[in-house]
Design an enzyme around this catalytic site. Structure first.
Site, PDB file in Angstrom:
ATOM      1  N   THR A   1      38.707  30.523  46.469  1.00  0.00           N
ATOM      2  CA  THR A   1      39.720  30.287  47.429  1.00  0.00           C
ATOM      3  C   THR A   1      41.003  30.994  46.683  1.00  0.00           C
ATOM      4  O   THR A   1      41.708  31.252  47.575  1.00  0.00           O
ATOM      5  CB  THR A   1      40.123  28.863  47.171  1.00  0.00           C
ATOM      6  OG1 THR A   1      40.761  28.397  45.819  1.00  0.00           O
ATOM      7  CG2 THR A   1      39.190  27.794  47.760  1.00  0.00           C
TER       8      THR A   1
ATOM      9  N   ASP B   1      40.149  37.378  30.086  1.00  0.00           N
ATOM     10  CA  ASP B   1      38.635  38.174  29.322  1.00  0.00           C
ATOM     11  C   ASP B   1      38.904  39.367  28.280  1.00  0.00           C
ATOM     12  O   ASP B   1      38.235  39.165  27.310  1.00  0.00           O
ATOM     13  CB  ASP B   1      37.863  38.517  30.442  1.00  0.00           C
ATOM     14  CG  ASP B   1      37.089  37.241  31.127  1.00  0.00           C
ATOM     15  OD1 ASP B   1      37.171  36.001  30.458  1.00  0.00           O
ATOM     16  OD2 ASP B   1      36.607  37.319  32.409  1.00  0.00           O
TER      17      ASP B   1
ATOM     18  N   ARG C   1      42.436  30.253  38.595  1.00  0.00           N
ATOM     19  CA  ARG C   1      42.332  30.650  40.053  1.00  0.00           C
ATOM     20  C   ARG C   1      40.869  30.091  40.137  1.00  0.00           C
ATOM     21  O   ARG C   1      39.897  30.594  39.686  1.00  0.00           O
ATOM     22  CB  ARG C   1      42.327  32.207  40.355  1.00  0.00           C
ATOM     23  CG  ARG C   1      43.662  32.693  40.189  1.00  0.00           C
ATOM     24  CD  ARG C   1      43.767  33.885  40.762  1.00  0.00           C
ATOM     25  NE  ARG C   1      42.992  34.793  40.354  1.00  0.00           N
ATOM     26  CZ  ARG C   1      42.760  36.145  41.169  1.00  0.00           C
ATOM     27  NH1 ARG C   1      43.843  36.631  42.090  1.00  0.00           N
ATOM     28  NH2 ARG C   1      41.782  37.161  40.653  1.00  0.00           N
TER      29      ARG C   1
ATOM     30  N   ASP D   1      40.318  41.800  34.018  1.00  0.00           N
ATOM     31  CA  ASP D   1      40.681  40.539  33.828  1.00  0.00           C
ATOM     32  C   ASP D   1      41.231  40.319  32.720  1.00  0.00           C
ATOM     33  O   ASP D   1      40.679  40.331  31.328  1.00  0.00           O
ATOM     34  CB  ASP D   1      39.347  39.766  33.760  1.00  0.00           C
ATOM     35  CG  ASP D   1      39.716  38.184  33.829  1.00  0.00           C
ATOM     36  OD1 ASP D   1      40.449  37.998  33.071  1.00  0.00           O
ATOM     37  OD2 ASP D   1      39.350  37.424  34.743  1.00  0.00           O
TER      38      ASP D   1
END
Ligand code: PRP
Ligand code: URA
Length: 208
Positions: free
Chosen positions: A107, A202, A103, A199
């Site tokens: 945006t 991560d 991603r 995340d």
């Protein structure tokens, strides 16, 4: 919501709660992603096609069944990778086709960086694996890629979905069932699922 299936299994609820915990370390996190991937795929594959076969047991011949569907696992890199091993334990002959998307931080749109699909489809059903369905951009882009490839039957298997992401997938691809462990409350201003788990890439790869 039609075509959205949220697991009601107590094991899934338990493991997801440990997964969400900020104190769960990457090793445990990977173990849980693998296990949840298997449990959710078990539920998502309830309708796989079978063909009759004959089995010789130590006692006699009898009728049996083998899978008629050929299954392709499509993990979205990176975070989807962690779900593959668990699903492979259930269906070791599954093919694995990687799609690399990240991603864009500004945006929130998916950017494709890896795709090694062969010219023509080699499987009868594709299971997209990705723990997080946030804005839905990555899932919609992956389904677009698979449909252009010629995939006829596609399912999305994830861990946590946001209402926004589920709506986007249903708007663009109402034919694709969505299997999840939970539907969360909302996305924050950075496109993260709340309460979520942070995340997923991560936390698996220790890169936070
Ligand atoms: C995460 C996640 C999904 C995507 C979901 O990947 O694994 O692929 O975000 O967000 P969306 O629904 O808004 O598209 P990310 O882009 O963080 O990449 P990573 O797996 O490499 O960390
Ligand atoms: N990707 C993640 O890994 N987590 C989120 O909450 C949203 C997108």
């Amino acid at each position: 919501m039609s075509n959205v299936f949220v697991s009601q299994h107590p094991l899934v609820a338990h493991k997801l709660s440990v997964l969400r915990d900020v104190n769960t370390n990457p090793q445990k996190f990977r173990e849980l992603v693998r296990e949840l991937g298997a449990l959710l795929t078990y539920e998502a594959t309830l309708d796989l096609a079978l063909r009759p076969i004959e089995v010789q047991t130590p006692m006699t011949k009898t009728g049996g069944k083998h899978l008629a569907d050929t299954v392709g696992l499509v993990p979205i890199l990176r975070a989807g990778l962690g779900m593959v091993e668990g699903v492979w334990e259930l269906m070791p002959s599954s093919q694995v086709w990687h799609i690399g998307l990240y991603r864009d931080e500004d945006t929130l749109k998916p950017v494709e960086y890896y795709n090694k699909l062969p010219l023509d489809p080699t499987v009868s059903i594709c299971l997209i694996l990705d723990p997080m369905l946030a804005t839905g951009g990555s899932a919609v882009a992956t389904i677009d890629i698979l449909k252009r490839w010629g995939a006829r039957k596609i399912k999305f298997v994830g861990l946590i979905g946001a209402p926004e992401g589920i709506a986007l997938v249903q708007q663009h691809h109402p034919d694709v069932p969505i299997h999840l462990a939970a539907i969360d409350d909302h996305l924050n201003e950075n496109g993260y699922i709340v309460p979520g788990l942070g995340d997923a890439g991560d936390r698996q790869f220790g890169t936070a």
